[in-house]
Scaffold this motif. Structure first.
Motif, PDB file in Angstrom:
ATOM      1  N   LEU A 114      -1.821   4.230  -8.954  1.00  0.00           N
ATOM      2  CA  LEU A 114      -1.037   5.126  -8.105  1.00  0.00           C
ATOM      3  C   LEU A 114      -1.931   6.151  -7.406  1.00  0.00           C
ATOM      4  O   LEU A 114      -1.731   6.456  -6.223  1.00  0.00           O
ATOM      5  CB  LEU A 114       0.040   5.836  -8.927  1.00  0.00           C
ATOM      6  N   LEU A 115      -2.922   6.634  -8.114  1.00  0.00           N
ATOM      7  CA  LEU A 115      -3.875   7.577  -7.533  1.00  0.00           C
ATOM      8  C   LEU A 115      -4.663   6.918  -6.398  1.00  0.00           C
ATOM      9  O   LEU A 115      -4.870   7.525  -5.337  1.00  0.00           O
ATOM     10  CB  LEU A 115      -4.819   8.081  -8.633  1.00  0.00           C
ATOM     11  N   MET A 116      -5.056   5.685  -6.606  1.00  0.00           N
ATOM     12  CA  MET A 116      -5.794   4.949  -5.583  1.00  0.00           C
ATOM     13  C   MET A 116      -4.916   4.719  -4.346  1.00  0.00           C
ATOM     14  O   MET A 116      -5.371   4.882  -3.205  1.00  0.00           O
ATOM     15  CB  MET A 116      -6.287   3.609  -6.125  1.00  0.00           C
ATOM     16  N   LEU A 117      -3.661   4.362  -4.549  1.00  0.00           N
ATOM     17  CA  LEU A 117      -2.755   4.148  -3.423  1.00  0.00           C
ATOM     18  C   LEU A 117      -2.506   5.450  -2.662  1.00  0.00           C
ATOM     19  O   LEU A 117      -2.458   5.452  -1.421  1.00  0.00           O
ATOM     20  CB  LEU A 117      -1.439   3.537  -3.913  1.00  0.00           C
ATOM     21  N   TRP A 118      -2.368   6.552  -3.399  1.00  0.00           N
ATOM     22  CA  TRP A 118      -2.192   7.858  -2.764  1.00  0.00           C
ATOM     23  C   TRP A 118      -3.435   8.207  -1.940  1.00  0.00           C
ATOM     24  O   TRP A 118      -3.339   8.679  -0.815  1.00  0.00           O
ATOM     25  CB  TRP A 118      -1.910   8.910  -3.827  1.00  0.00           C
ATOM     26  N   HIS A 119      -4.600   7.931  -2.512  1.00  0.00           N
ATOM     27  CA  HIS A 119      -5.851   8.204  -1.816  1.00  0.00           C
ATOM     28  C   HIS A 119      -5.923   7.413  -0.510  1.00  0.00           C
ATOM     29  O   HIS A 119      -6.304   7.957   0.540  1.00  0.00           O
ATOM     30  CB  HIS A 119      -7.020   7.861  -2.744  1.00  0.00           C
ATOM     31  N   LEU A 120      -5.567   6.144  -0.553  1.00  0.00           N
ATOM     32  CA  LEU A 120      -5.546   5.327   0.670  1.00  0.00           C
ATOM     33  C   LEU A 120      -4.572   5.895   1.692  1.00  0.00           C
ATOM     34  O   LEU A 120      -4.871   5.949   2.889  1.00  0.00           O
ATOM     35  CB  LEU A 120      -5.167   3.883   0.348  1.00  0.00           C
ATOM     36  N   ALA A 121      -3.411   6.326   1.232  1.00  0.00           N
ATOM     37  CA  ALA A 121      -2.416   6.897   2.140  1.00  0.00           C
ATOM     38  C   ALA A 121      -2.929   8.184   2.777  1.00  0.00           C
ATOM     39  O   ALA A 121      -2.697   8.432   3.965  1.00  0.00           O
ATOM     40  CB  ALA A 121      -1.101   7.148   1.397  1.00  0.00           C
ATOM     41  N   TYR A 145     -11.890   0.008   5.256  1.00  0.00           N
ATOM     42  CA  TYR A 145     -13.082   0.770   4.890  1.00  0.00           C
ATOM     43  C   TYR A 145     -13.345   0.680   3.386  1.00  0.00           C
ATOM     44  O   TYR A 145     -14.475   0.447   2.962  1.00  0.00           O
ATOM     45  CB  TYR A 145     -12.958   2.246   5.299  1.00  0.00           C
ATOM     46  N   VAL A 146     -12.314   0.842   2.580  1.00  0.00           N
ATOM     47  CA  VAL A 146     -12.484   0.797   1.123  1.00  0.00           C
ATOM     48  C   VAL A 146     -12.996  -0.577   0.686  1.00  0.00           C
ATOM     49  O   VAL A 146     -13.904  -0.668  -0.138  1.00  0.00           O
ATOM     50  CB  VAL A 146     -11.171   1.185   0.401  1.00  0.00           C
ATOM     51  N   VAL A 147     -12.443  -1.628   1.246  1.00  0.00           N
ATOM     52  CA  VAL A 147     -12.876  -2.986   0.879  1.00  0.00           C
ATOM     53  C   VAL A 147     -14.344  -3.199   1.270  1.00  0.00           C
ATOM     54  O   VAL A 147     -15.147  -3.674   0.464  1.00  0.00           O
ATOM     55  CB  VAL A 147     -11.967  -4.057   1.527  1.00  0.00           C
ATOM     56  N   VAL A 148     -14.700  -2.835   2.496  1.00  0.00           N
ATOM     57  CA  VAL A 148     -16.067  -3.038   2.967  1.00  0.00           C
ATOM     58  C   VAL A 148     -17.036  -2.162   2.174  1.00  0.00           C
ATOM     59  O   VAL A 148     -18.106  -2.630   1.750  1.00  0.00           O
ATOM     60  CB  VAL A 148     -16.178  -2.767   4.485  1.00  0.00           C
ATOM     61  N   SER A 149     -16.681  -0.911   1.949  1.00  0.00           N
ATOM     62  CA  SER A 149     -17.594  -0.025   1.209  1.00  0.00           C
ATOM     63  C   SER A 149     -17.775  -0.503  -0.231  1.00  0.00           C
ATOM     64  O   SER A 149     -18.874  -0.428  -0.776  1.00  0.00           O
ATOM     65  CB  SER A 149     -17.110   1.430   1.242  1.00  0.00           C
ATOM     66  N   TYR A 150     -16.718  -1.021  -0.828  1.00  0.00           N
ATOM     67  CA  TYR A 150     -16.819  -1.583  -2.178  1.00  0.00           C
ATOM     68  C   TYR A 150     -17.808  -2.748  -2.194  1.00  0.00           C
ATOM     69  O   TYR A 150     -18.664  -2.839  -3.078  1.00  0.00           O
ATOM     70  CB  TYR A 150     -15.435  -2.037  -2.656  1.00  0.00           C
ATOM     71  N   GLN A 151     -17.699  -3.621  -1.195  1.00  0.00           N
ATOM     72  CA  GLN A 151     -18.595  -4.776  -1.115  1.00  0.00           C
ATOM     73  C   GLN A 151     -20.047  -4.338  -0.895  1.00  0.00           C
ATOM     74  O   GLN A 151     -20.966  -4.885  -1.509  1.00  0.00           O
ATOM     75  CB  GLN A 151     -18.150  -5.723   0.006  1.00  0.00           C
ATOM     76  N   VAL A 152     -20.248  -3.356  -0.024  1.00  0.00           N
ATOM     77  CA  VAL A 152     -21.597  -2.854   0.230  1.00  0.00           C
ATOM     78  C   VAL A 152     -22.186  -2.262  -1.046  1.00  0.00           C
ATOM     79  O   VAL A 152     -23.343  -2.516  -1.392  1.00  0.00           O
ATOM     80  CB  VAL A 152     -21.599  -1.810   1.376  1.00  0.00           C
ATOM     81  N   MET A 153     -21.393  -1.489  -1.770  1.00  0.00           N
ATOM     82  CA  MET A 153     -21.876  -0.882  -3.013  1.00  0.00           C
ATOM     83  C   MET A 153     -22.195  -1.955  -4.048  1.00  0.00           C
ATOM     84  O   MET A 153     -23.164  -1.823  -4.807  1.00  0.00           O
ATOM     85  CB  MET A 153     -20.859   0.123  -3.563  1.00  0.00           C
TER      86      MET A 153
END
Length: 161
Positions: A114-121, A145-153
């Motif tokens: 829920l925190l992650m979804l709120w952060h995305l919102a 952005y979150v998906v791409v940054s996760y992959q880069v990390m």
């Protein structure tokens, strides 16, 4: 003000254009990032990862604002993104620490989701105002952005954030 942004009552235009405020927001972002990453990693690695994350976020924001001809809003938008991320991520610290002690605490995963979804919102809300786009397009950009940054990390550091 940043809590109001996190609760969708204000936008990045309400943030004063201040180098000092931006610097404090980046510092808060880095401190919270190092604490979160340091829960499971060595501190020096956590610092490097937090700095890379901060630079990626700024690069993404700069590119998005450049393409939408919104560079004059860069300072306010970056301040809002860094500060709101730091606020929301601070709430994750005790939850992640709890999981380290009690990994079978399944309810914590619900709160983290829920925190992650709120952060995305919130990111979508900030982008909506900064780029003058719909909330759903802002949400899509935030998710991308979150998906791409996760992959880069993952490529750079070989572990999850």
């Amino acid at each position: 003000m940043f809590l109001d942004i996190c609760f969708f009552k204000k936008g990045p235009r309400d943030v004063p254009a201040s180098s000092l405020l931006l610097g404090l927001a980046v510092l808060a972002y880095l401190i919270v990032g190092v604490v979160l990453l340091g829960l499971e990693r060595d501190w020096s690695g956590a610092v490097v990862e937090a700095v890379v994350e901060a630079l990626m976020l700024f690069g993404f924001l700069y590119m998005a604002l450049y393409l939408s001809q919104g560079i004059p809003r860069l300072q306010q938008t970056a301040t809002a993104l860094y500060a709101c991320d730091a606020l929301i991520s601070t709430a994750a610290v005790p939850l992640l620490a709890w999981l380290l002690v009690t990994p079978e605490a399944k309810g914590v995963y619900i709160f983290l989701t829920l925190l992650m979804l709120w952060h995305l919102a919130v990111i979508g809300h900030i982008l909506r105002h900064a780029l003058a786009i719909s909330f759903f397009f802002g949400l899509g950009l935030a998710f991308g952005y979150v998906v791409v940054s996760y992959q880069v990390m993952m490529v750079l550091f070989g572990q999850t954030m």
